[in-house]
Structure formats: C-alpha cells, structure tokens
Design a protein around this motif. Sequence first.
Motif, mmCIF file in Angstrom:
data_model
loop_
_atom_site.group_PDB
_atom_site.id
_atom_site.type_symbol
_atom_site.label_atom_id
_atom_site.label_comp_id
_atom_site.label_asym_id
_atom_site.label_seq_id
_atom_site.Cartn_x
_atom_site.Cartn_y
_atom_site.Cartn_z
ATOM 1 N N ILE A 83 0.812 -1.260 -0.172
ATOM 2 C CA ILE A 83 -0.109 -0.137 -0.098
ATOM 3 C C ILE A 83 0.777 1.329 -0.233
ATOM 4 O O ILE A 83 0.706 2.069 -0.696
ATOM 5 N N THR A 136 -6.742 4.946 -2.583
ATOM 6 C CA THR A 136 -7.796 3.983 -2.135
ATOM 7 C C THR A 136 -9.198 4.721 -2.496
ATOM 8 O O THR A 136 -9.552 5.853 -1.882
ATOM 9 N N ILE A 195 -12.548 0.208 0.410
ATOM 10 C CA ILE A 195 -12.165 -0.949 1.190
ATOM 11 C C ILE A 195 -13.261 -1.997 1.109
ATOM 12 O O ILE A 195 -14.558 -1.833 1.863
ATOM 13 N N HIS A 201 -8.297 -3.229 -0.126
ATOM 14 C CA HIS A 201 -8.250 -1.742 -0.820
ATOM 15 C C HIS A 201 -8.354 -1.967 -2.209
ATOM 16 O O HIS A 201 -7.495 -2.690 -2.909
ATOM 17 N N MET A 244 -7.714 0.276 -5.252
ATOM 18 C CA MET A 244 -7.016 1.733 -5.575
ATOM 19 C C MET A 244 -6.996 2.166 -6.997
ATOM 20 O O MET A 244 -7.080 1.133 -7.693
#
Length: 161
Positions: free
Chosen positions: A124, A134, A137, A152, A154
């Motif tokens: 991350i 992000t 979630i 996540h 992204m």
Amino acid sequence: MTTLSLTPFRPAEDGPLLRTWVRTPTELMTWAGPSFTWPLDDAQFAAYAAEPGRHTWTAVSPGNHPVGHVSVAGTRLGRVLIAPEQRALGLGRTLVSQAVGLCFGELGLPEVTLGVWAHNTAAIRIYESLGFRTEQILTDVEEVDGAPWSAHQMRLTAPAR
C-alpha cells in the motif's frame, strides 16, 4: 532507483522460478487472490499467460536475472511479486512504476486500478507513493487461515497529455 527491464512472461521458462517465490497457500493468496489453486503448476501458468487481454511480464535486473513479476488485465494491475531474496531493496516500487509507465504509454490506458490486501502495508505504501488512492475498502472478502482479509481497491488516473 534500481534498473529493471520488463520482459514478456514465458510460462515454461519463468513459471518454475515464480513457483519457488510462492511457497505456501497463504503466500499464493497474498500474491494472486483466489484465482490460482495450491499447489501452483505449469498448466495454471500457461492458462494465466494465455488469458485474452492480459499482459504478463517478468522483471529482470541487469545481467538478465529474474527478480519479479507483474501483469495487467484490462486496466487492472496485479500479481505483483518480488523474489523473496530481493525484497526490501526498492524493487517493488521500481517494478510497479515501470508497469504503470507501460500502462499509460504503450497500452494507452486512461487509468490503472488494483486490489491489495489491507494488511499488506508495504505494498500500500508503494502504491500510494506512486499516486494511487484508495477508493473503496472491501471488508472481510476472504478468509485465510481462519482470519478475515479485507482489500483496498485503488486507482491512478493517467496524467494529462
């Protein structure tokens, strides 16, 4: 920044080495999510490399030594992996940066998306350092070794041309 080259992934040649980098079912889930089954085998790598619209690369260091792997399907970056003995040397960031460059350059993608397990904080940090943010979630999407895993989702938009 370390120099790497991305060369097309060759399942028969690169698969056996890649298999040594993924040593347990948990490492397999960390690397590829539920899309492969344990144990990895040649047939899975051949099918993976032949998926329509998937681009797969092996990252090689100077001297043509394989040190990583990455793929893109559609706009989705994934299957990012650095050889265990090469981790914590900055190669992950270099590999992802080069893959993103290919996505926005050669592949002409408008954006790059990815999913990463929430507990994979090193990954991350790499993605965020390259501009990924992000967007969502997903909570408890998999259970691994009795523990729930969240992910996540992204995104990185191509720079204005």
